[in-house]
Design a protein around this motif. Sequence first.
Motif, PDB file in Angstrom:
ATOM      1  N   GLN A  43     -32.284  -4.474  -4.539  1.00 11.98           N
ATOM      2  CA  GLN A  43     -32.772  -6.025  -4.605  1.00 11.98           C
ATOM      3  C   GLN A  43     -32.892  -6.625  -6.051  1.00 11.98           C
ATOM      4  O   GLN A  43     -32.473  -7.966  -5.981  1.00 11.98           O
ATOM      5  CB  GLN A  43     -33.818  -6.104  -3.714  1.00 11.98           C
ATOM      6  N   HIS A  44     -32.920  -5.745  -6.984  1.00 10.53           N
ATOM      7  CA  HIS A  44     -32.835  -6.390  -8.239  1.00 10.53           C
ATOM      8  C   HIS A  44     -31.645  -6.733  -8.636  1.00 10.53           C
ATOM      9  O   HIS A  44     -31.160  -8.021  -8.985  1.00 10.53           O
ATOM     10  CB  HIS A  44     -33.539  -5.267  -9.379  1.00 10.53           C
ATOM     11  N   ARG A  47     -30.503  -9.729  -6.529  1.00  6.25           N
ATOM     12  CA  ARG A  47     -30.721 -11.150  -7.098  1.00  6.25           C
ATOM     13  C   ARG A  47     -29.933 -12.100  -7.998  1.00  6.25           C
ATOM     14  O   ARG A  47     -29.974 -13.223  -8.189  1.00  6.25           O
ATOM     15  CB  ARG A  47     -32.186 -10.868  -7.843  1.00  6.25           C
TER      16      ARG A  47
END
Length: 337
Positions: A43-44, A47
């Motif tokens: 998810q990092h 983003r």
Amino acid sequence: MTHDALLVLSFGGPEHPDHVRPFLENVVRGRGVPPERLDAVEQHYLRFGGVSPINAQNRTLIAHIEAELSRRGRELPVYFGNRNWHPMAEDTVARMKDDGVRDALVFATSAWGGFSGCRQYDEDIARALAAVGAGAPRLTKLPQFHDHELFLDCFADAAAAALASVPAGSRLVFTAHSIPEAADVNAGPPGTSNLYSRQVRDAAANVAARLGLDHDVVWQSRSGPPQVPWLEPDVCDHIRALWDERVPGVAVVPIGFVSDHLEVIWDLDTEAKDLADELGMPFARAATPGLDPRFAAMVADLVDDADAGRSSGLGVSVDGAACVEGCCPAVRRPVRA
């Protein structure tokens, strides 16, 4: 002797959202990292569009190196390979063989001793040579560069620029990737220890001395179970402590990183900056040196030294002891973006 090519060998990073998961699986292969941990790290990356800046910055670095070598009268082909994502080192070395390269130098994009910063790149080279087999070029890794004057000059100017954007009296804080304390204790040739952390502290002290300022050294990007000790303090914990001391601002210098990638963009530009903003503390992050033309000049210096026989191709500890086979053993640890 004169070498006939240079390989820039780096960590690698995804360049599309579909690349993120297989890239992370390459990074943690054999470490037993649970899928839910990879989910969080994925998810990092997503983003930021699923793209790490590291490959693009390495391509720019390569263009700068080629230009600098040409300026010095060397038309040396420069290749690009990675440990964890395309272009993979094995594929690049195979292409070098097909191109007729016989004796190449390798610039690993890490300034530091220790397993991840030094020995693992030796293992990458050995793996690539084994994959290519007969006829593969000879590959000689250039030495560590944590104390090279141009490397330190790049960071000194970047730190000065960051300090200029925060109030007078702000704290100069250097940060590098945390590692388990056990890995740091074992880092270095026999008879030495704590090679990695001492090199980081030595480089930070050299940069701060150029500016005539006091400084702090902190760590970032730790992962793994909390009962396993890692190098501390964490950068975010340190920012909170500085706020409690009424320090008027902070200039963070990512001394441990050559280029902007997710551990800089996420841990510093996102988490640390968000914390500072929440506290109301002025925050600046110094640029990494990889896009500075002086960094390419440093690489060209290392090439010149190797061609002139002034380099062993091995790292050297802060105690002056040369790296040897078997130093800096691996410590299993989880991934952190």
